[in-house]
Design a protein around this motif. Structure first.
Motif, PDB file in Angstrom:
ATOM      1  N   ALA A 116      35.739  44.426  34.357  1.00 47.52           N
ATOM      2  CA  ALA A 116      34.755  45.495  34.211  1.00 47.52           C
ATOM      3  C   ALA A 116      35.036  46.341  32.981  1.00 47.52           C
ATOM      4  O   ALA A 116      34.108  46.827  32.318  1.00 47.52           O
ATOM      5  CB  ALA A 116      34.744  46.372  35.459  1.00 47.52           C
ATOM      6  N   LEU A 146      21.304  40.693  39.179  1.00 43.30           N
ATOM      7  CA  LEU A 146      22.304  41.369  40.003  1.00 43.30           C
ATOM      8  C   LEU A 146      21.657  42.130  41.158  1.00 43.30           C
ATOM      9  O   LEU A 146      22.213  42.195  42.259  1.00 43.30           O
ATOM     10  CB  LEU A 146      23.147  42.317  39.149  1.00 43.30           C
ATOM     11  N   THR A 150      22.496  41.385  45.016  1.00 38.69           N
ATOM     12  CA  THR A 150      22.890  42.425  45.967  1.00 38.69           C
ATOM     13  C   THR A 150      21.936  42.478  47.146  1.00 38.69           C
ATOM     14  O   THR A 150      22.359  42.598  48.307  1.00 38.69           O
ATOM     15  CB  THR A 150      22.957  43.798  45.270  1.00 38.69           C
ATOM     16  N   TYR A 325      28.811  50.550  43.358  1.00 35.43           N
ATOM     17  CA  TYR A 325      29.827  49.584  42.954  1.00 35.43           C
ATOM     18  C   TYR A 325      31.074  50.299  42.428  1.00 35.43           C
ATOM     19  O   TYR A 325      32.170  49.751  42.487  1.00 35.43           O
ATOM     20  CB  TYR A 325      29.280  48.660  41.865  1.00 35.43           C
ATOM     21  N   HIS A 326      30.894  51.531  41.918  1.00 34.15           N
ATOM     22  CA  HIS A 326      32.060  52.242  41.372  1.00 34.15           C
ATOM     23  C   HIS A 326      32.898  52.917  42.457  1.00 34.15           C
ATOM     24  O   HIS A 326      33.824  53.669  42.131  1.00 34.15           O
ATOM     25  CB  HIS A 326      31.654  53.243  40.275  1.00 34.15           C
ATOM     26  N   PHE A 329      33.626  48.395  44.713  1.00 35.17           N
ATOM     27  CA  PHE A 329      33.663  47.146  43.944  1.00 35.17           C
ATOM     28  C   PHE A 329      34.617  47.269  42.754  1.00 35.17           C
ATOM     29  O   PHE A 329      34.644  46.408  41.886  1.00 35.17           O
ATOM     30  CB  PHE A 329      32.260  46.775  43.438  1.00 35.17           C
ATOM     31  N   GLN A 331      34.635  49.225  40.109  1.00 31.33           N
ATOM     32  CA  GLN A 331      33.966  49.306  38.817  1.00 31.33           C
ATOM     33  C   GLN A 331      34.172  50.691  38.193  1.00 31.33           C
ATOM     34  O   GLN A 331      34.315  51.686  38.910  1.00 31.33           O
ATOM     35  CB  GLN A 331      32.466  49.057  38.982  1.00 31.33           C
ATOM     36  N   SER A 335      28.254  53.038  38.092  1.00 29.59           N
ATOM     37  CA  SER A 335      27.722  51.738  38.465  1.00 29.59           C
ATOM     38  C   SER A 335      27.236  51.826  39.903  1.00 29.59           C
ATOM     39  O   SER A 335      28.023  51.730  40.847  1.00 29.59           O
ATOM     40  CB  SER A 335      28.795  50.649  38.322  1.00 29.59           C
ATOM     41  N   LYS A 384      29.085  45.353  33.516  1.00 30.87           N
ATOM     42  CA  LYS A 384      30.435  45.417  34.074  1.00 30.87           C
ATOM     43  C   LYS A 384      30.536  44.583  35.349  1.00 30.87           C
ATOM     44  O   LYS A 384      31.491  43.820  35.541  1.00 30.87           O
ATOM     45  CB  LYS A 384      30.807  46.877  34.346  1.00 30.87           C
ATOM     46  N   LEU A 385      29.547  44.737  36.213  1.00 37.95           N
ATOM     47  CA  LEU A 385      29.552  43.960  37.443  1.00 37.95           C
ATOM     48  C   LEU A 385      29.333  42.482  37.152  1.00 37.95           C
ATOM     49  O   LEU A 385      29.937  41.610  37.800  1.00 37.95           O
ATOM     50  CB  LEU A 385      28.473  44.484  38.397  1.00 37.95           C
ATOM     51  N   THR A 388      32.566  41.037  36.077  1.00 39.38           N
ATOM     52  CA  THR A 388      33.485  41.022  37.217  1.00 39.38           C
ATOM     53  C   THR A 388      33.198  39.829  38.121  1.00 39.38           C
ATOM     54  O   THR A 388      34.114  39.109  38.538  1.00 39.38           O
ATOM     55  CB  THR A 388      33.368  42.327  38.011  1.00 39.38           C
TER      56      THR A 388
END
Length: 518
Positions: A116, A146, A150, A325-326, A329, A331, A335, A384-385, A388
């Motif tokens: 990320a 993405l 999700t 996500y932050h 996940f 990140q 995010s 970033k995701l 990852t």
């Protein structure tokens, strides 16, 4: 030869020289070597700092940092990368809060994964803006992919859609905006009676639990609803929304001619890490025709958990879902995303501007994300995701999240067996709420002893923990999001807390004995 912009054979003016110097800082084909050098220096600095950190915080005070920052003259550049990095170290890096340290146990901040960070470096250099196709190209389609991924993990179905956001507060705000507009459409319908919009909105209510996130109340205020628009229902002994009280509140609103525009369930409360009973709440909302939003900003890590996905059973039947996500996940900020089961409702965030996204762009089939977002300019945080998932894969993220949930269960067992502490509800995720209260402790000193222990711990920098109130009493909180934290770390921090709290209780009691009132 003369410089660009000056007549042939003439010396450059001061303005031209200044422009040439300034242009050397722009990233382009002619400055890529400087780009590599400057960034490598920055990476070396932060890598060295991360390697040297021996505690999550230095204990620096706001006054100490303010004195350093106030001395900086922003109108007089240093003109040197190393000098600027030295200054950055003094005003920030040296005293920053480092979430990667195993004894950072305070808020919902996670250490970040290296793929990320690679994405962060790439996306900031290219600097795509996610408004429209002509500013982002393939980034638009990557974000959409993405979102689709999700939504599939959540189980929202084939008509789902969504958009990346800056965080859970924005995601919840947009969800409430969509719910409000859908409720307004239902109330007004196709009738000819002209209902004043303020009069309609004054009847709208949002229902959440007392453990729900404060952003629900903030969203109601920003959306022009009344101060009493958010109704909170109590939680059970496990700090989960009571569905019997939810049903009664819905019935009461109907009897009072009020419109429940949304119910907000929480999949991972900030304080307790508890998950509301989603299947039952879904059934209640479906029967009543009410928009259900699930705030899974914290609990979204369960979507990739190899062992605990069942804790989110029912979430796929919600009208909208927030994911961060932050948080779980791993990140970097920011995010987050808002997902909706029926992508058509995102039209309530659409506004066509001739210079940006004219209606003809839709007719031409040109993809863009600004039609779905309450933001215009927006970073390509999805990169970033993306990296990852492509480097680590979702299973690896799930293993990390499972590790911190297991750690919280271990911390709960340690606290439950320790006579110095009492522990609140058992968490389904990775938080543990507790307080120092040994047998025989003066109940009048317990609150202040816990407050002192938290402050003293932060001042020492040895560890950071959070604080909250439970039923009016001050408690401490571990928020465990670092897979590198160990049981030994937990025991060490508990010992420090007990030492600080016991010292406060002893010295306060001694002072009261030496200075009796009256």
């Amino acid at each position: 030869m003369g410089s660009i912009g000056s007549p042939l054979g003439t010396a450059p003016t001061d303005a031209e020289a200044d422009l040439t110097a300034a242009r050397a800082h722009l990233l382009n084909a002619g400055t890529v070597e400087r780009y590599r050098e400057v960034l490598s220096r920055g990476v070396d600095r932060i890598a060295g700092r991360v390697a040297d950190v021996d505690r999550p915080f230095t204990g620096v005070t706001p006054e100490e940092v303010a004195a350093l920052i106030d001395r900086v003259d922003l109108d007089r550049p240093l003109g040197d990368t190393d000098a600027a990095l030295d200054e950055l170290h003094d005003v920030w890096l040296r005293d920053a809060v480092y979430f990667h340290h195993p004894r950072y146990l305070a808020h919902l901040n996670c250490p970040v994964v290296i793929p990320a960070l690679l994405g962060e470096a790439v996306l900031s250099a290219v600097n795509s803006s996610m408004d429209t196709w002509d500013q982002s190209a393939g980034a638009t389609l990557m974000e959409r992919r993405l979102i689709e991924w999700t939504a599939g993990r959540i189980g929202l179905g084939g008509t789902a859609d969504g958009v990346f956001t800056s965080g859970g507060t924005q995601s919840n705000l947009q969800a409430m905006l969509l719910a409000r507009e859908e409720a307004y459409r239902r109330v007004v319908g196709g009738g000819t009676a002209r209902l004043a919009r303020p009069d309609v909105l004054a009847r709208f209510r949002i229902i959440t639990s007392t453990a729900g996130h404060f952003s629900v109340q903030k969203a109601a205020k920003l959306l022009g609803l009344g101060a009493d628009a958010v109704l909170t229902v109590p939680t059970d002994v496990d700090r989960r929304m009571r569905t019997d009280e939810l049903a009664r509140t819905i019935d009461r609103c109907r009897d009072e001619n009020l419109v429940v525009m949304a119910v907000v369930a929480t999949a991972g409360t900030t304080d307790f890490g508890t998950i509301d009973p989603l299947p039952q709440i879904v059934d209640i909302c479906t029967a009543a025709g009410i928009w259900l939003h699930v705030d899974a900003a914290y609990g979204c890590g369960l979507l990739v958990s190899p062992t605990r996905r069942h804790l989110l059973d029912g979430i796929g039947r919600a009208a909208s879902v927030t994911v961060d996500y932050h948080k779980s996940f791993f990140q970097p900020v920011s995010s987050s995303a808002l997902l909706v089961r029926d992508g058509r409702v995102l039209r309530h965030a659409t506004w066509h501007a001739d210079y940006l996204n004219p209606a003809r762009a839709v007719e031409q089939g040109i993809p863009n994300q600004v039609d779905k977002s309450i933001q215009t300019t927006r970073r390509f945080d999805a990169a970033k995701l993306w990296l990852t998932l492509r480097i680590m894969g979702p299973d690896a993220i799930g293993v990390l999240f499972d590790r911190v949930v297991d750690l919280a269960a271990e911390a709960w067992r340690l606290l439950d067996a320790d006579p110095r502490f009492e522990v609140a509800a058992r968490s389904q995720l990775s938080t543990v709420v507790f307080r120092y209260r040994p047998p025989g402790a003066d109940p009048n000193l317990v609150d202040d002893a816990n407050l002192h222990a938290r402050d003293a711990l932060a001042a020492s920098g040895a560890a950071l923990v959070a604080g909250t109130k439970v039923d009016g009493a001050h408690h401490l909180k571990f928020t465990l999001l670092n897979p590198e934290t160990t049981g030994t770390d937990i025991v060490g921090v508990l010992d420090l807390i007990a030492d600080h709290a016991a010292w406060y209780a002893r010295t306060t009691a001694a002072a009261e004995l030496s200075c009796p009132v009256g």
